[in-house]
Design an enzyme around this catalytic site. Structure first.
Site, PDB file in Angstrom:
ATOM      1  CG  ASN A   5      -1.765   1.221   1.353  1.00  0.00           C
ATOM      2  OD1 ASN A   5      -1.896   1.985   0.389  1.00  0.00           O
ATOM      3  ND2 ASN A   5      -2.346   1.439   2.523  1.00  0.00           N
ATOM      4  CD  GLU A 161      -3.858  -1.697   7.534  1.00  0.00           C
ATOM      5  OE1 GLU A 161      -2.714  -1.899   7.175  1.00  0.00           O
ATOM      6  OE2 GLU A 161      -4.513  -0.708   7.190  1.00  0.00           O
ATOM      7  CB  SER A 204       4.531  -1.107  12.513  1.00  0.00           C
ATOM      8  OG  SER A 204       4.211   0.251  12.708  1.00  0.00           O
ATOM      9  N   GLY A 226       4.732   1.653   4.799  1.00  0.00           N
ATOM     10  CA  GLY A 226       6.079   2.230   4.672  1.00  0.00           C
ATOM     11  C   GLY A 226       7.131   1.257   4.152  1.00  0.00           C
TER      12      GLY A 226
HETATM   13  P1  PGA Z   1       2.488   0.855   7.760  1.00  0.00           P
HETATM   14  O1  PGA Z   1       1.064   1.092   7.062  1.00  0.00           O
HETATM   15  O2  PGA Z   1       2.998  -0.491   7.284  1.00  0.00           O
HETATM   16  O3  PGA Z   1       3.340   1.987   7.276  1.00  0.00           O
HETATM   17  O4  PGA Z   1       2.269   0.863   9.235  1.00  0.00           O
HETATM   18  C1  PGA Z   1       0.157   0.043   6.883  1.00  0.00           C
HETATM   19  C2  PGA Z   1      -1.128   0.565   6.293  1.00  0.00           C
HETATM   20  O5  PGA Z   1      -1.591   1.637   6.708  1.00  0.00           O
HETATM   21  O6  PGA Z   1      -1.731  -0.059   5.415  1.00  0.00           O
END
Ligand code: PGA
Length: 246
Positions: A5, A161, A204, A226
């Site tokens: 994403n 999430e 994360s 990220g």
């Molecule tokens: P993150 O985002 O891996 O940067 O925590 C995950 C997401 O919001 O889909």
């Protein structure tokens, strides 16, 4: 599945480098487990490159507008996303729920129009830190899932999430992920929707924590923000799981 994403990141050049990099690192069978979700403006060029280089990576959109508004300035509907090469669409991400005040009635319309248009829905749910601290996680998730029950959804995945885990470097305890996923699976199964493809965890994820999380029996995939932006890190996450399965 491994869902990259990209949120509101990237450029044409970054997307080309990423796709070609992933293609070098992952064989066709591992590519088939990857869903790339760039900003919508790059879907078409990503799609063209995937075709030209004969890659096995699928594409997903990060949002959709309901079909039934023909006069919706700026709107992008299911048939447009399909034409751009999308097979999947993320609906209900907490960032959109919050920033664009996407409520359950809008999410229901989005799910129905995506499903009618033949897209596979990745439906995100998750509790905030305050809700977690107030022991309301299950209450919140159950309410968020009810939209699925009310919908005419076809094929779909759930992405759990926790909002407090997104971009924070924090992840839930493994036993909490297992327990929550079990409850979500039971809840979704009680709806008897034929096209349930499983549940992914997001928040994360990186190449250091991914193996333990994806090894949990109740986790069928990862939604990665990220850490998906760099092809080496994303590919490492996919390769880690391949090693587990060897
Ligand atoms: P993150 O985002 O891996 O940067 O925590 C995950 C997401 O919001 O889909």
């Amino acid at each position: 599945m491994f869902i990259a994403n990209w949120k509101m990141n990237g450029s044409e050049a970054m997307i080309n480098d990423w796709l070609m990099g992933v293609a070098l690192k992952l064989d066709k069978s591992l590519q088939s487990k990857c869903i790339f979700c760039p900003p919508v403006c790059y879907l078409s060029s990503a799609h063209n490159l995937i075709k030209k280089e004969n890659l096995n990576i699928s594409l997903g959109a990060q949002d959709i507008d309901p079909n039934d508004f023909s006069s919706l300035t700026g709107g992008i509907n299911a048939s447009m996303l399909t034409e751009l090469g999308s097979e999947y669409v993320i609906i209900g991400h907490s960032e959109r729920r919050e920033a664009f005040r996407e409520d359950e009635s809008l999410l229901l319309q989005k799910i129905n129009s995506a499903s009618e248009g033949g897209l596979i829905v990745i439906f995100c749910i998750g509790e905030s830190l305050i809700e977690k601290e107030q022991h309301k996680t299950l209450e919140v998730l159950t309410r968020q899932l009810e939209v699925i029950n009310k919908s005419d959804i076809n094929q779909f995945m759930i992405a759990y999430e926790p909002i407090w885990a997104i971009g924070s470097g924090k992840t839930p305890k493994l036993k909490d992920i297992t327990n929550i996923h079990k409850i979500i699976i039971d809840q979704v199964k009680s709806y008897s929707k034929a096209g349930f493809l499983g549940i992914s965890y997001g928040g994360s994820i990186d190449s250091l924590n991914s193996s333990k999380i994806i090894s949990l029996g109740e986790v069928n995939g990862l939604l990665i923000g990220g850490s998906s932006l760099k092809y080496k890190e994303f590919s490492k996450i996919v390769l880690n799981q391949a090693k587990i399965q060897e």
